[in-house]
Design a protein around this motif. Structure first.
Motif, short mmCIF file in Angstrom:
data_model
loop_
_atom_site.label_atom_id
_atom_site.label_comp_id
_atom_site.label_asym_id
_atom_site.label_seq_id
_atom_site.Cartn_x
_atom_site.Cartn_y
_atom_site.Cartn_z
N LEU A 9 98.63 -22.04 5.93
CA LEU A 9 97.60 -20.92 5.89
C LEU A 9 97.13 -20.67 7.07
CD1 LEU A 9 95.33 -22.10 2.95
CD2 LEU A 9 96.76 -20.07 2.71
N MET A 10 96.98 -21.48 7.96
CA MET A 10 96.65 -21.38 9.54
C MET A 10 97.71 -20.47 10.19
SD MET A 10 94.84 -24.85 10.15
CE MET A 10 94.11 -24.50 12.05
N ALA A 11 99.02 -21.02 10.12
CA ALA A 11 100.34 -20.35 10.85
C ALA A 11 100.34 -18.83 10.17
CB ALA A 11 101.57 -21.21 10.31
N ARG A 12 100.34 -18.85 8.99
CA ARG A 12 100.35 -17.33 8.47
C ARG A 12 99.29 -16.54 8.83
NH1 ARG A 12 103.48 -18.15 2.57
NH2 ARG A 12 105.15 -19.86 3.27
N SER A 13 97.97 -17.03 9.21
CA SER A 13 96.90 -16.23 9.49
C SER A 13 97.24 -15.83 10.79
CB SER A 13 95.80 -17.16 9.64
OG SER A 13 95.16 -17.35 8.26
N LEU A 14 97.72 -16.81 11.72
CA LEU A 14 98.33 -16.21 13.33
C LEU A 14 99.13 -15.00 12.97
CD1 LEU A 14 98.98 -19.56 14.79
CD2 LEU A 14 96.72 -18.27 15.13
N SER A 140 90.81 -24.79 0.98
CA SER A 140 90.20 -23.84 0.50
C SER A 140 89.50 -23.04 1.51
CB SER A 140 89.41 -24.04 -0.60
OG SER A 140 88.22 -24.96 -0.23
N GLU A 141 89.17 -23.66 2.62
CA GLU A 141 88.21 -22.77 3.60
C GLU A 141 89.24 -22.32 4.81
OE1 GLU A 141 84.58 -25.98 3.59
OE2 GLU A 141 85.85 -26.02 5.46
N ALA A 142 90.59 -22.54 4.78
CA ALA A 142 91.46 -22.26 5.98
C ALA A 142 91.46 -20.73 6.01
CB ALA A 142 92.91 -22.91 5.67
N SER A 143 91.75 -20.13 5.23
CA SER A 143 92.07 -18.58 5.29
C SER A 143 90.75 -17.88 6.05
CB SER A 143 92.48 -17.81 4.20
OG SER A 143 93.83 -18.20 3.90
N GLU A 144 89.52 -18.11 5.58
CA GLU A 144 88.31 -17.74 5.79
C GLU A 144 87.85 -18.02 7.12
OE1 GLU A 144 84.54 -15.80 5.94
OE2 GLU A 144 86.57 -15.36 4.92
N VAL A 145 88.03 -19.28 7.53
CA VAL A 145 87.77 -19.80 8.76
C VAL A 145 88.59 -19.23 10.03
CG1 VAL A 145 87.87 -21.95 10.45
CG2 VAL A 145 86.88 -22.12 8.24
N MET A 146 89.74 -18.92 9.60
CA MET A 146 90.86 -18.33 10.53
C MET A 146 90.41 -16.87 10.77
SD MET A 146 92.98 -20.57 11.93
CE MET A 146 94.41 -19.60 12.58
N ARG A 147 89.82 -16.25 9.57
CA ARG A 147 89.62 -14.79 9.72
C ARG A 147 88.23 -14.82 10.68
NH1 ARG A 147 85.92 -11.72 8.42
NH2 ARG A 147 84.59 -13.19 7.45
N GLN A 148 87.41 -15.70 10.24
CA GLN A 148 86.18 -15.66 11.12
C GLN A 148 86.64 -15.69 12.57
OE1 GLN A 148 82.77 -17.84 9.77
NE2 GLN A 148 83.73 -17.99 7.94
N ALA A 149 87.52 -16.74 12.93
CA ALA A 149 87.74 -16.74 14.48
C ALA A 149 88.35 -15.76 14.92
CB ALA A 149 88.87 -18.17 14.30
N PHE A 150 89.26 -15.01 14.34
CA PHE A 150 89.87 -13.72 14.93
C PHE A 150 88.60 -12.74 14.93
CE2 PHE A 150 94.06 -15.64 14.16
CZ PHE A 150 94.54 -15.27 15.16
N SER A 151 87.80 -12.68 14.01
CA SER A 151 86.67 -11.60 13.93
C SER A 151 85.90 -11.70 15.06
CB SER A 151 86.01 -11.40 12.86
OG SER A 151 85.05 -10.50 12.71
#
Length: 542
Positions: A9-14, A140-151
Motif C-alpha cells: 500500500l505504501m509503494a502503490r501510494s508513492l 488499515s491505516e497505510a493508505s490514509e497516512v500516506m495520503r496525509q503525508a503527501f497532502s
C-alpha cells in the motif's frame, strides 16, 4: 479489492502520487517495504546509495530541482539519524522530501529493551526534523497516512515529512482498495482589502526593491511583470536565483542590490525570509517600508512588515498587478542606471580571486539550461554573489544550513531528475570528503555529474577566522588530503587536475561531452582565497 501488505500500500501510494524514484539503503526493518518496491520495479526505480545521508541529499536534489516529491528510505535509528542533515536541509530549503523509515517490533516500542536500531522516541525524533510525521500501526491505516503525508507536504509552505512503520507491520496484509493520489489544501486567497492597500503602498514608492525567495519560484512571470511595471530591481540571495533571469536588466545580484539599497523606500519581499536584508545587510534606509507576500503566516509574526499578504505568490501577484495597473502611469526605463550599478558591483567582485575567475569559467562551460549545485566553501559562498542563473531551480542551494557534504550528493539527485541536462557541483576539499563514497553510486547508476573540487588543504573559512580573529591559533583547520584524481579513478570515474580558469573551462566542456561521471580537482594554495564576506556582510554606508 486485493490482499495487500502495508508495504504494498505504501509503494502503490508513492506511484499514485507520481513518484518514479526512491533513493535509499535496504535493511532488515524495511525488507517487506523494500520487497514491495521490488515488485513494482517497472513503475518505480530504486537507487541505492553508500550512506544514508547520501540518500537524503539525493532526494532533496530531486525535489529542489523539480518541485516534485523526492523520496528516500532508510532503516530506523542510525539510518534515520545519518540522514538527519538532509532532512534539516529540506526543512530549511522548503523542499517536498518524504522519508520512509521503520521502527522496532510494534509490541516492543517504548519498552527500552535495547532492540536493534531502537531510539528512546523514534517518532518524536522524526517529528523534530520534519513538518509532519506519523506512524502506520496497521495496514488499515497505510493508505490514509500516506495520503496525509503527501497532502501536508505539498500544502502551504513545502517541507519534508516522515512516515514510519514498525518492523512487523510492513508485512501485515488486508483486503484493501488501491491507494489514490492526495490533494494538497488550496492556498489562501489574497485578501482584497489588503491587496488594495498594498497597491496603494507600491504606487506611492519611488525606489522599490523586490526580494524573491523560494516561495516565488513558481511565479516567475508575475514577478517579472511587477518589476517591469515598477521599473524596480529584483534580487535574490540563494533559492530565488533565476526567478528573474540574471541577464535581464531588472535583475540584480546582491552586491549590486546593496548599492541600490540606500535609495530604496519600499522593500517588497515575495516568498522570502528576507535574510539578505535583515541578517546580512543589517542596515535600513530611513523611512523604509516593508511589504511581504508569503504563504506561511508565521513569517508575518517572525518579521512583522508594514503590510503582509498571506497567500500563494502567483495568485497574490496576479491580484496585486490587477489592482496596481490602473494606479500607475508608465514609468521610464532605468536600464542605464541599473547597468551602471551592476557594472560597479562586478568590478568590485573581480577582486575575490581565484573564486570569481573560476566561477566565470564554470558559467561559460555550463549550458544555459544546466544546473549548478553549490556547497559551503569559498567558491560556494562567492557563487551566491556573482554566479548568473537564468531560470528558476537551476541554482540548487543548501540554504541556511550550509552543511558540508551537501553538494556532490545533492547534485546526483538533480541529475537523476534531469538526465538530459548538464549538472555541475562545486565543493571544497573538506566538504567533498563528507560524501565521497557516492562516487560509487554515480558510477554504478551512470549518474553523470561533473564534480569540481577546489582543494586548498583546509577548512578555508575556519582557517581564515582563526587567523584573523583568534590570533592565528589554528585548531583543526588544516587538512591532509588524498590524491583526488587517483581517488576518483579508483572508483572508475574520469578524473583530472587543472590549475587555470581556461583549463577548468575546457575540462568541464570535455566532461559534459563524455556523458559520464567526472571529477575535476582544482588545487588552490592554502590561504590564498580572497574572502567573499565583505560582499556577503557589507559594511553600512558611511
Amino acid at each position: 479489492m486485493a490482499r495487500l501488505t502495508t508495504g504494498d500500500l505504501m509503494a502503490r501510494s508513492l506511484i499514485a502520487n507520481g513518484v518514479d524514484t526512491v533513493f535509499g539503503i535496504p535493511g532488515a526493518h524495511m525488507y517487506d517495504f523494500n520487497d514491495a518496491l521490488a515488485r513494482e520495479g517497472d513503475k518505480i526505480r530504486f537507487i541505492h546509495t553508500r550512506h544514508e545521508q547520501g540518500a537524503g541529499y539525493m532526494a532533496y536534489g530531486y525535489a529542489k530541482s523539480t518541485g516534485r516529491t523526492g523520496v528516500y528510505t532508510v532503516v530506523p535509528g542510525p539510518g534515520l539519524l545519518n540522514s538527519g542533515a538532509a532532512l534539516c536541509t529540506a526543512y530549511g530549503g522548503n523542499a517536498p522530501v518524504l522519508c520512509v523509515t521503520g521502527n522496532i517490533m510494534s509490541h516492543l516500542i517504548g519498552q527500552g529493551r535495547g532492540q536493534l536500531h531502537e531510539l528512546p522516541d523514534h517518532l518524536g525524533t522524526l517529528r523534530g526534523l520534519t513538518k509532519w510525521a506519523e506512524r502506520i500501526n496497521h495496514p488499515s491505516e497505510a493508505s490514509e497516512v500516506m495520503r496525509q503525508a503527501f497532502s501536508v507536504m505539498h500544502s502551504g509552505r513545502k517541507r519534508p515529512v516522515g512516515v514510519e512503520a514498525p518492523w512487523d507491520v510492513f508485512g501485515m496484509s488486508i483486503e484493501a482498495d488501491e491507494p489514490v493520489a492526495a490533494e494538497p489544501l488550496a492556498p489562501p486567497r489574497p485578501d482584497p482589502d489588503l491587496v488594495e492597500k498594498a497597491a496603494q503602498m507600491i504606487a506611492g514608492a519611488k525606489n522599490p526593491l523586490i526580494m524573491v525567495g523560494s516561495g516565488a519560484i513558481d511565479a516567475s512571470a508575475e514577478v517579472l511583470r511587477l518589476a517591469e511595471l515598477l521599473q524596480a530591481p529584483v534580487t535574490a540571495h540563494r533559492s530565488g536565483k533565476g526567478i528573474v533571469s540574471d541577464d535581464n536588466d531588472l535583475a540584480m545580484m546582491p552586491p549590486a542590490a546593496w548599492k541600490f539599497w540606500p535609495q530604496c523606500d519600499l522593500l517588497i519581499g515575495i516568498g522570502s525570509r528576507l535574510e539578505l536584508q535583515y541578517f546580512r545587510w543589517r542596515w535600513f534606509p530611513k523611512g523604509l517600508k516593508v511589504l511581504r507576500m508569503d504563504i506561511d503566516p508565521t513569517e508575518m509574526v517572525r518579521l512583522k512588515p508594514d503590510l503582509g499578504l498571506v497567500t500563494d505568490s502567483k495568485a497574490g501577484l496576479e491580484a496585486l498587478i490587477t489592482a496596481l495597473e490602473p494606479k500607475l502611469a508608465k514609468r521610464e526605463s532605468r536600464t542605464g542606471e541599473y547597468r551602471a550599478l551592476k557594472h560597479e558591483a562586478e568590478e568590485a567582485l573581480a577582486t575575490v580571486q581565484p573564486q570569481e575567475g573560476y566561477l566565470k569559467a564554470i558559467r561559460r562551460a555550463l549550458p544555459r539550461d544546466g544546473f549548478f549545485v553549490e556547497e559551503v566553501s569559498q567558491v560556494g559562498f562567492t557563487a551566491r554573489m556573482c554566479f548568473p542563473v537564468y531560470e528558476p531551480r537551476q541554482y540548487v542551494t543548501c540554504g541556511y544550513q550550509d552543511n558540508l557534504g551537501f553538494g556532490f550528493n545533492t547534485a546526483l539527485g538533480v541529475k537523476v531528475a534531469h538526465p538530459d541536462k548538464a549538472v555541475v557541483s562545486v565543493s571544497g576539499d573538506g566538504g567533498f570528503l563528507f560524501g565521497v563514497q557516492e562516487l560509487a553510486t554515480a558510477r554504478q547508476f551512470g549518474i553523470n555529474v561533473v564534480a569540481v573540487v577546489f582543494n586548498n588543504n583546509a577548512y578555508g573559512n575556519v582557517r581564515r577566522d582563526q587567523q584573523q580573529v583568534y590570533g592565528n591559533r589554528l585548531l583543526g583547520a588544516d587538512l591532509v588530503n588524498p590524491d583526488f584524481v587517483a581517488l576518483g579513478q579508483s572508483f572508475g570515474v574520469e578524473s583530472v587536475r587543472v590549475d587555470t580558469r581556461e583549463s577548468l573551462e575546457a575540462a568541464i566542456v570535455t566532461a559534459l561531452a563524455s556523458n559520464a561521471p567526472a571529477l575535476i580537482e582544482v588545487p588552490v594554495p592554502t590561504g590564498s582565497d580572497t574572502s567573499p564576506w565583505p560582499f556577503i556582510h557589507p559594511a553600512p554606508p558611511v
